[in-house]
Design a protein around this motif. Structure first.
Motif, mmCIF file in Angstrom:
data_model
loop_
_atom_site.group_PDB
_atom_site.id
_atom_site.type_symbol
_atom_site.label_atom_id
_atom_site.label_comp_id
_atom_site.label_asym_id
_atom_site.label_seq_id
_atom_site.Cartn_x
_atom_site.Cartn_y
_atom_site.Cartn_z
ATOM 1 N N HIS A 1 0.818 -1.213 0.000
ATOM 2 C CA HIS A 1 0.000 0.000 0.000
ATOM 3 C C HIS A 1 0.858 1.272 0.000
ATOM 4 O O HIS A 1 0.309 2.379 0.101
ATOM 5 C CB HIS A 1 -0.902 0.019 1.230
ATOM 6 C CG HIS A 1 -1.959 -1.043 1.235
ATOM 7 N ND1 HIS A 1 -3.084 -0.985 0.435
ATOM 8 C CD2 HIS A 1 -2.056 -2.206 1.935
ATOM 9 C CE1 HIS A 1 -3.833 -2.048 0.644
ATOM 10 N NE2 HIS A 1 -3.238 -2.810 1.554
ATOM 11 N N ALA A 2 2.180 1.134 -0.086
ATOM 12 C CA ALA A 2 3.072 2.294 -0.046
ATOM 13 C C ALA A 2 2.773 3.249 -1.186
ATOM 14 O O ALA A 2 2.449 2.835 -2.306
ATOM 15 C CB ALA A 2 4.527 1.841 -0.107
ATOM 16 N N ARG A 3 2.889 4.553 -0.895
ATOM 17 C CA ARG A 3 2.629 5.556 -1.919
ATOM 18 C C ARG A 3 3.539 6.753 -1.712
ATOM 19 O O ARG A 3 3.929 7.087 -0.591
ATOM 20 C CB ARG A 3 1.172 5.993 -1.882
ATOM 21 C CG ARG A 3 0.770 6.673 -0.566
ATOM 22 C CD ARG A 3 -0.685 6.517 -0.292
ATOM 23 N NE ARG A 3 -1.136 7.444 0.758
ATOM 24 C CZ ARG A 3 -2.335 7.981 0.809
ATOM 25 N NH1 ARG A 3 -3.205 7.718 -0.149
ATOM 26 N NH2 ARG A 3 -2.680 8.772 1.791
ATOM 27 N N ALA A 4 3.869 7.398 -2.804
ATOM 28 C CA ALA A 4 4.596 8.667 -2.772
ATOM 29 C C ALA A 4 3.624 9.750 -3.178
ATOM 30 O O ALA A 4 2.918 9.614 -4.185
ATOM 31 C CB ALA A 4 5.786 8.631 -3.726
ATOM 32 N N GLY A 5 3.558 10.814 -2.393
ATOM 33 C CA GLY A 5 2.591 11.857 -2.681
ATOM 34 C C GLY A 5 3.098 13.241 -2.353
ATOM 35 O O GLY A 5 4.263 13.424 -1.972
ATOM 36 N N VAL A 6 2.216 14.212 -2.507
ATOM 37 C CA VAL A 6 2.516 15.601 -2.172
ATOM 38 C C VAL A 6 1.333 16.176 -1.399
ATOM 39 O O VAL A 6 0.191 16.115 -1.885
ATOM 40 C CB VAL A 6 2.791 16.455 -3.423
ATOM 41 C CG1 VAL A 6 3.145 17.886 -3.012
ATOM 42 C CG2 VAL A 6 3.912 15.861 -4.258
ATOM 43 N N PHE A 7 1.627 16.709 -0.209
ATOM 44 C CA PHE A 7 0.605 17.352 0.614
ATOM 45 C C PHE A 7 0.804 18.850 0.504
ATOM 46 O O PHE A 7 1.857 19.379 0.866
ATOM 47 C CB PHE A 7 0.750 16.874 2.064
ATOM 48 C CG PHE A 7 -0.221 17.491 3.037
ATOM 49 C CD1 PHE A 7 -1.533 17.757 2.668
ATOM 50 C CD2 PHE A 7 0.175 17.802 4.338
ATOM 51 C CE1 PHE A 7 -2.433 18.318 3.570
ATOM 52 C CE2 PHE A 7 -0.711 18.364 5.245
ATOM 53 C CZ PHE A 7 -2.018 18.624 4.858
ATOM 54 N N PHE A 8 -0.200 19.553 -0.024
ATOM 55 C CA PHE A 8 -0.119 20.996 -0.232
ATOM 56 C C PHE A 8 -0.741 21.720 0.961
ATOM 57 O O PHE A 8 -1.863 21.407 1.377
ATOM 58 C CB PHE A 8 -0.855 21.388 -1.512
ATOM 59 C CG PHE A 8 -0.244 20.829 -2.765
ATOM 60 C CD1 PHE A 8 0.721 21.541 -3.461
ATOM 61 C CD2 PHE A 8 -0.621 19.576 -3.241
ATOM 62 C CE1 PHE A 8 1.293 21.019 -4.624
ATOM 63 C CE2 PHE A 8 -0.067 19.044 -4.396
ATOM 64 C CZ PHE A 8 0.898 19.767 -5.082
ATOM 65 N N THR A 9 -0.008 22.701 1.521
ATOM 66 C CA THR A 9 -0.472 23.498 2.655
ATOM 67 C C THR A 9 -0.241 24.980 2.348
ATOM 68 O O THR A 9 0.483 25.314 1.401
ATOM 69 C CB THR A 9 0.278 23.136 3.949
ATOM 70 O OG1 THR A 9 1.544 23.830 3.973
ATOM 71 C CG2 THR A 9 0.514 21.645 4.085
ATOM 72 N N PRO A 10 -0.818 25.888 3.141
ATOM 73 C CA PRO A 10 -0.610 27.321 2.894
ATOM 74 C C PRO A 10 0.851 27.764 2.997
ATOM 75 O O PRO A 10 1.216 28.791 2.434
ATOM 76 C CB PRO A 10 -1.456 27.978 4.001
ATOM 77 C CG PRO A 10 -2.535 26.993 4.283
ATOM 78 C CD PRO A 10 -1.876 25.661 4.156
ATOM 79 N N HIS A 11 1.691 27.002 3.725
ATOM 80 C CA HIS A 11 3.092 27.391 3.876
ATOM 81 C C HIS A 11 4.044 26.525 3.064
ATOM 82 O O HIS A 11 5.255 26.523 3.311
ATOM 83 C CB HIS A 11 3.491 27.360 5.355
ATOM 84 C CG HIS A 11 3.008 28.543 6.131
ATOM 85 N ND1 HIS A 11 1.775 28.575 6.726
ATOM 86 C CD2 HIS A 11 3.583 29.747 6.387
ATOM 87 C CE1 HIS A 11 1.603 29.745 7.330
ATOM 88 N NE2 HIS A 11 2.671 30.478 7.140
ATOM 89 N N GLY A 12 3.509 25.806 2.083
ATOM 90 C CA GLY A 12 4.380 25.020 1.227
ATOM 91 C C GLY A 12 3.946 23.570 1.137
ATOM 92 O O GLY A 12 2.902 23.178 1.669
#
Length: 367
Positions: free
Chosen positions: A17-28
């Motif tokens: 179930h491993a995944r590579a992702g990107v979490f977008f936040t107001p500070h980057g």
């Protein structure tokens, strides 16, 4: 999830179930999977923000309970909010204070309303409710804030754990109502102790609330590592695939690899700086006590493969000398290395997932 927050999965392992992702936040952005250093009192111990940035840190945790006691959330707000107050303009997360409050087992009283406890600073009685925890976190201003939950000890009875799990859900509903800022993402926490059926039900209940992110709490509180693996392997895949998943309080190689294989994205742990203050280096999953005689005349870096400032400029012998002399610089250099070591480790896992070589390159830790 609000417009200011989103999670995108870039690649998935074909065998786990491993995944590579990107979490977008107001500070980057936070590239996942990623280790998150702990800056309890708006400071990762012994490091400046510039040094912290050089370790590869993208997100830092601070603690609501400790900042409420010292210096107080109003002072942090007066300093421009948590980011400006501590000079860190990257993503931040604040814990709700739940774990710290419940660790004060002889100093607190739990009711449906919340928790009353005696301050370890001045003995004053303090009441922390879901609403108050959220209010404090709204004032502090981190990008991600955590719901106030009840974290029972792993030795608690099933009846006690079930009651705490149900109360955690009711408190979460109150946290959602109290939350006032759309530039902060409120994460819910899955509790349930060692009981997989309670964990599954809690995860199902939380999914219905469609939160910006989800955490697995109540692990790494004294139970055996095999039990941690079992809980995470059961729980993580039950959480929404389009939201970030956060495993609280875990930061060792084996536990992180096993959790990533289950679909976890971010981690936090005090281990790298705590061990540094005891003269201990983390090297490829091992613990090295720099006080040991073998390091006194060893003029090689801690880890020749490590890109950190410490390994690029100093030897084991020098750091051993600093540790033996109780020089503060020792704790700074070891903290820089230990944090870099864990972040670099999760970066390597991310690259392996992106190339679909996770189970091959990390077979040693998976088995």
């Amino acid at each position: 999830m609000t417009a200011k927050f989103s999670f995108q999965s870039s690649a998935n392992c074909s065998h786990t179930h491993a995944r590579a992702g990107v979490f977008f936040t107001p500070h980057g952005v936070v590239e996942t999977p990623r280790f998150m250093p702990v800056g309890t009192l708006a400071n990762v111990k012994t490091l400046t923000p510039a040094q912290l940035k050089d370790t590869g840190a993208q997100m830092v945790l601070a603690n609501t309970y400790h900042l409420h006691l010292q210096p107080g959330e109003e002072i942090v707000a007066g300093g421009g909010g948590l980011h400006k107050f501590m000079g860190w303009n990257e993503p931040m997360l604040t814990d709700s204070g739940g774990f710290q409050v419940f660790s004060l087992s002889e100093m607190r009283k739990i009711t449906e309303e919340g928790v009353t406890f005696r301050s370890p600073h001045d003995g004053q009685m303090i009441k922390l409710t879901p609403e108050r925890s959220i209010e404090i976190q709204n004032i502090l201003g981190a990008d991600v804030i955590m719901a106030f939950d009840e974290c029972p000890p792993h030795t608690a009875s099933r009846q006690e754990i079930e009651a705490a799990t149900n109360r955690t859900y009711r408190w979460l509903e109150r946290c959602i109502t109290a939350h006032q800022r759309d530039d902060q993402a409120l994460f819910g926490i899955v509790q349930g102790g060692m009981h997989l059926d309670l964990r599954s039900q809690a995860a199902a209940d939380l999914r219905k609330l469609d939160l910006p992110g989800y955490a697995i709490g109540g692990v790494s509180v004294g139970e055996e590592p095999e039990l941690i693996h079992k809980i995470v392997q059961n729980t993580a895949p039950l959480l929404p695939p389009d939201k970030p998943r956060y495993l609280m309080g875990v930061g060792t190689y084996k536990e992180m690899v096993m959790a990533i294989a289950s679909g976890v994205d971010i981690f936090d742990c005090v281990i790298p700086t705590r061990w540094a203050r005891h003269g201990t280096a983390m090297v490829k999953g091992e613990r090295w006590n720099l006080k040991n005689a073998q390091f006194r005349q060893d003029f090689t870096p801690l880890d020749e493969d490590c890109p950190c400032y410490t390994c690029q400029n100093f030897t084991r012998a020098y750091i051993s000398h600093l540790v033996r002399s109780q020089e503060i610089l020792a704790y700074t250099l070891l903290s820089i290395h230990n944090i870099t070591e864990l972040i670099h480790f999760t970066q390597k896992i991310r690259k392996a997932i992106l190339s679909d070589r996770f189970t091959t390159e990390f077979a040693h830790w998976l088995h």
